[in-house]
Design a protein around this motif. Structure first.
Motif, PDB file in Angstrom:
ATOM      1  N   ARG A   1       3.529 -39.074  49.607  1.00 36.20           N
ATOM      2  CA  ARG A   1       3.328 -37.823  50.346  1.00 36.20           C
ATOM      3  C   ARG A   1       2.932 -38.067  52.037  1.00 36.20           C
ATOM      4  O   ARG A   1       2.806 -37.026  52.587  1.00 36.20           O
ATOM      5  CB  ARG A   1       2.777 -36.730  49.883  1.00 36.20           C
ATOM      6  N   GLY A   2       2.496 -39.301  52.207  1.00 38.14           N
ATOM      7  CA  GLY A   2       1.842 -39.614  53.494  1.00 38.14           C
ATOM      8  C   GLY A   2       0.103 -39.238  53.500  1.00 38.14           C
ATOM      9  O   GLY A   2      -0.171 -39.049  54.597  1.00 38.14           O
ATOM     10  N   GLU A   3      -0.406 -38.730  52.460  1.00 33.39           N
ATOM     11  CA  GLU A   3      -1.816 -38.427  52.482  1.00 33.39           C
ATOM     12  C   GLU A   3      -2.435 -39.560  52.107  1.00 33.39           C
ATOM     13  O   GLU A   3      -3.071 -39.802  50.768  1.00 33.39           O
ATOM     14  CB  GLU A   3      -1.829 -37.295  51.366  1.00 33.39           C
ATOM     15  N   LEU A   4      -2.861 -40.572  53.067  1.00 30.50           N
ATOM     16  CA  LEU A   4      -3.448 -41.611  52.692  1.00 30.50           C
ATOM     17  C   LEU A   4      -4.903 -41.510  52.291  1.00 30.50           C
ATOM     18  O   LEU A   4      -5.256 -42.392  51.565  1.00 30.50           O
ATOM     19  CB  LEU A   4      -3.277 -42.650  54.107  1.00 30.50           C
ATOM     20  N   GLU A   5      -5.582 -40.609  53.094  1.00 28.49           N
ATOM     21  CA  GLU A   5      -7.072 -40.824  52.807  1.00 28.49           C
ATOM     22  C   GLU A   5      -6.977 -40.191  51.207  1.00 28.49           C
ATOM     23  O   GLU A   5      -8.155 -40.555  50.567  1.00 28.49           O
ATOM     24  CB  GLU A   5      -7.685 -39.527  53.859  1.00 28.49           C
ATOM     25  N   SER A   6      -6.303 -39.320  50.911  1.00 30.78           N
ATOM     26  CA  SER A   6      -6.314 -38.670  49.339  1.00 30.78           C
ATOM     27  C   SER A   6      -6.119 -39.719  48.560  1.00 30.78           C
ATOM     28  O   SER A   6      -6.656 -40.050  47.558  1.00 30.78           O
ATOM     29  CB  SER A   6      -5.224 -37.654  49.244  1.00 30.78           C
ATOM     30  N   ALA A   7      -5.132 -40.564  49.024  1.00 32.67           N
ATOM     31  CA  ALA A   7      -4.805 -41.783  48.093  1.00 32.67           C
ATOM     32  C   ALA A   7      -6.015 -42.765  47.807  1.00 32.67           C
ATOM     33  O   ALA A   7      -6.126 -43.255  46.990  1.00 32.67           O
ATOM     34  CB  ALA A   7      -3.484 -42.462  48.502  1.00 32.67           C
ATOM     35  N   VAL A   8      -6.491 -42.849  49.047  1.00 32.36           N
ATOM     36  CA  VAL A   8      -7.558 -43.993  48.982  1.00 32.36           C
ATOM     37  C   VAL A   8      -8.762 -43.094  48.211  1.00 32.36           C
ATOM     38  O   VAL A   8      -9.522 -44.136  47.388  1.00 32.36           O
ATOM     39  CB  VAL A   8      -8.193 -44.110  50.282  1.00 32.36           C
ATOM     40  N   SER A   9      -8.958 -42.048  48.227  1.00 32.36           N
ATOM     41  CA  SER A   9     -10.241 -41.417  47.360  1.00 32.36           C
ATOM     42  C   SER A   9      -9.750 -41.437  45.982  1.00 32.36           C
ATOM     43  O   SER A   9     -10.672 -41.915  45.015  1.00 32.36           O
ATOM     44  CB  SER A   9     -10.231 -39.877  47.533  1.00 32.36           C
TER      45      SER A   9
ATOM     46  N   ALA B   1      -2.111 -40.587  40.517  1.00 39.33           N
ATOM     47  CA  ALA B   1      -2.374 -39.845  41.846  1.00 39.33           C
ATOM     48  C   ALA B   1      -2.434 -40.292  43.169  1.00 39.33           C
ATOM     49  O   ALA B   1      -1.889 -39.803  44.095  1.00 39.33           O
ATOM     50  CB  ALA B   1      -3.704 -38.928  41.373  1.00 39.33           C
ATOM     51  N   ALA B   2      -2.996 -41.729  43.234  1.00 35.53           N
ATOM     52  CA  ALA B   2      -2.847 -42.269  44.418  1.00 35.53           C
ATOM     53  C   ALA B   2      -1.482 -42.681  45.157  1.00 35.53           C
ATOM     54  O   ALA B   2      -1.233 -42.489  45.920  1.00 35.53           O
ATOM     55  CB  ALA B   2      -3.740 -43.622  44.371  1.00 35.53           C
ATOM     56  N   GLU B   3      -0.637 -43.194  44.120  1.00 36.24           N
ATOM     57  CA  GLU B   3       0.612 -43.161  44.275  1.00 36.24           C
ATOM     58  C   GLU B   3       1.416 -42.196  45.052  1.00 36.24           C
ATOM     59  O   GLU B   3       2.006 -42.282  45.760  1.00 36.24           O
ATOM     60  CB  GLU B   3       1.215 -44.097  43.401  1.00 36.24           C
TER      61      GLU B   3
END
Length: 670
Positions: free
Chosen positions: A574-582, A567-569
């Motif tokens: 998609r450029g959603e870095l904060e979601s990836a970090v979460s 999910a992080a990858e």
């Protein structure tokens, strides 16, 4: 309780011999259990095959969780109270469990806790396969159906593989056309496909002779030509070896060897026209990504269908010869011990002479550093090169010499390869279960693996020896399947493909169940033995439930981590870095000992320009996996971007120490 009554109780638990059961609800339950015994291996093996063979952690752990939950359900429904347990079961389950425990404990000294835990989880999955097979295959009828289920599953896998080559426009799988001549679908590795099909040929031979359903006997013969063609399209020497080992073992152990040999010849005759047609259509043989492949595949399919019709006609003729007793003298000779010993001696002499004649050339090809696939794929069957295995095995032995007692830790062969190799080739496995066990787990783990495989094979041979009639034929083919896997695992990384492990451990669970039943029938110690058996069955239920829940918890962690990292990858792409970090941080909280979440967090911090945070996260990953050169390489890039050239050079030097031949560290790659 007299001895006769004890034996009667044992027979009730073992179940009746081949033939109809009782009346009413008992007969209905028996039919239901036999149907489940047939379907269970089909669902497991085909399901793993469709998931890429089960090499991926997610697919393997989902299968493992499913089987462990099945075990819980079986125990809750009283399977333990009806099971016959004995020393072969305790030894088999104990050895598998011991290997899982040692693999987990090796995380205390390994270069990667994460990789060692994954290897321990792999063995727990195999323990589930073994236990489920043991609980399901508790009667003669269920063992028969269980063996038929394995055969049907392998036939389905072969048909899927063949369909991806002959009908790519209908069965469009990833990387089908243009992915090289060797068929990778569905197990993800051509040699795994080849070995599975070699074992499948032996299973179909047995089922063509011993299935309780006439329709399955005919379908087995019809499936032989496509299966042999699918094996040919893998261009796998390991598959050819598995075919020889499995079918050869079955012929040696079977009372019906002459008829089985005739059926195998019929299958080969049915497949031969299609094989010759493949050779005549180079685009299909080479698996080129061209429109011509579709037409050539349909042509070969039509020829194959004609070959199947020919095989069925020849099989009908073979059955007619048998019914009329026209081959009585030949059958008698095929069962004569003196004749068989002479044939074995002659084959041994021929084999030794052939080995001496080609020894020099064979050794030269085997140790050659040229690992290129030949221009004509069919010529690969006659090549004697090791495809780099001599180097893989040398590194395993050198790694064992470094830490001979407990090894470097389960799952860490890749680090030894990076550091000790002489050829610039990416490899993760030693291509030998046994040598890799010595390298990763030392003499303790290496001997444990040898004892585990040897014990299960010996149990299978003992079950064959003490069986009779149809039971002996079933034990023969199950032992043949196990032996072919054991030989294949010595020269390839089949152990790590869950579908292949399922074939071995499902067969092992069935033969252990048969052997325990044999020993139970031979015992005549009345009340003491009966009371001890009740205690053992109660212990099996309690221990099985406890182990099942512990295993389920152990498998859930890596499964959730894999899900969060994927999910992080996806979010990062998609450029959603904060979601990836979460997502990555959630993975880190689930398994704080794993390095992968810290790597993702470091790369995300680098993407955001937070170089100090990125370097810290990668340092945490290195702390958890300090023999992985790639982590030092990534951290060097971060330090370079942060304006710290000295720190970057230090990281590169450490990476180069761990992997001297890495192209990225020698100006040959990014």
């Amino acid at each position: 309780m007299p001895a006769e009554q004890a034996l009667t109780e044992a027979r009730k638990r073992i179940g009746p011999s081949y033939g109809p059961g009782g009346d009413g609800s008992e007969a209905w339950r028996a039919r239901l259990e036999q149907g489940a015994a047939l379907i269970a291996p089909v669902l497991l093996i085909v399901g793993l095959a469709l998931a890429g063979g089960g090499f991926d952690v997610t697919a393997r752990h989902i299968a493992g969780l499913g089987v462990w939950l099945l075990i819980v359900a079986l125990l809750m429904l009283g399977a333990a109270s009806r099971a016959t347990v004995g020393r072969p079961f305790f030894w088999g389950a104990g050895l598998i469990g011991g290997l899982a425990l040692l693999s987990a404990l090796s995380s205390l000294w390994s270069g990667s806790i994460e990789l060692s835990v994954i290897e321990a989880d792999r063995v727990l999955v195999y323990l589930a396969f073994f236990l489920a097979a043991f609980l399901i295959a508790q009667t003669d009828q269920r063992r028969q159906r269980f063996g038929e289920g394995i055969a049907i599953a392998l036939a389905i896998v072969a048909l899927l593989s063949l369909g991806s080559r002959l009908l790519p426009h209908l069965l469009n799988v990833e990387n089908s056309l243009g992915s090289g001549p060797r068929t990778r679908y569905p197990l993800g590795y051509w040699n795994a496909n080849g070995v599975a099909f070699g074992i499948g040929a032996a299973m179909l031979l047995w089922m063509s002779r011993r299935s309780l359903l006439a329709s399955l006997r005919w379908l087995s013969v019809a499936a032989l030509p496509p299966l042999l063609l699918a094996l040919y399209l893998t261009y796998s020497r390991g598959g050819l070896l598995a075919l020889l080992v499995a079918c050869g073992c079955l012929l040696v152990l079977s009372h019906d060897r002459l008829w089985l040999l005739g059926t195998l010849a019929i299958g080969a005759v049915g497949a031969l026209p299609a094989v010759l047609s493949v050779q005549a259509h180079r685009s299909l043989a080479e698996n080129f990504d061209t429109s011509a492949v579709t037409g050539q595949g349909v042509t070969v399919l039509l020829i194959l269908l004609a070959g199947i019709a020919l095989a069925l006609a020849l099989f009908a003729g073979l059955r007619r010869i048998e019914r009329r007793g026209l081959a009585g003298r030949a059958v008698e000779l095929s069962r004569n011990p003196t004749v068989l010993r002479r044939i074995a001696l002659a084959l041994a002499v021929i084999g030794i002479a052939a080995a001496v004649a080609v020894a020099g050339r064979a050794w030269g090809q085997f140790t050659s550093s040229d690992v290129q696939f030949p221009n004509k794929p069919e010529s690969h069957f006659t090549q004697l090169s090791s495809a780099g295995r001599n180097e893989f095995w040398r590194v395993a032995l050198d790694a064992f010499a470094e830490k001979p007692v407990l090894g470097h830790g389960a799952g860490t062969y890749v680090f030894s390869w990076d550091q000790l190799r002489h050829i610039a080739m990416p490899v993760h496995d030693a291509h030998s279960l046994y040598l890799q066990a010595f390298a990763e787990l030392g003499v303790v783990g290496g001997v444990l693996v040898l004892v585990l495989i040897g014990f299960l094979l010996w149990t299978g041979l003992a079950a064959w020896r003490d069986a009779g009639g149809p039971r002996q034929e079933l034990q023969a083919v199950l032992f043949a399947a196990m032996l072919a896997f054991a030989v294949g695992a010595a020269i390839d990384w089949l152990w790590e493909i869950a579908a292949m492990g399922a074939i071995f451990f499902l067969a092992a669970g069935a033969v252990v169940a048969a052997r325990v039943a044999q020993l139970a029938q031979s015992r005549a110690r009345a009340e003491e033995e009966s009371e001890r058996g009740a205690q053992r069955r109660f212990g099996l239920a309690v221990t099985g439930l406890v182990v099942a829940w512990i295993a389920a918890v152990a498998l859930v962690g890596p499964l959730l981590v894999s899900r969060e990292l994927h999910a992080a990858e996806g979010a990062a792409s998609r450029g959603e870095l904060e979601s990836a970090v979460s997502h990555a941080d959630t993975a880190r909280s689930i398994e704080p000992w794993a390095s992968s979440p810290y790597v993702i967090l470091g790369l995300l911090a680098r993407e955001k320009g937070e170089f100090a945070t990125a370097s810290g996260r990668l340092a945490q990953a290195i702390h958890r996996e300090d023999r992985n050169w790639q982590l030092y390489y990534l951290r060097a890039g971060v330090e370079e971007e942060a304006g710290h050239p000295a720190a970057a050079r230090a990281q590169l030097e450490k990476a180069r120490e761990l992997n001297p031949l890495a192209p990225e560290l020698n100006g040959e790659g990014e």
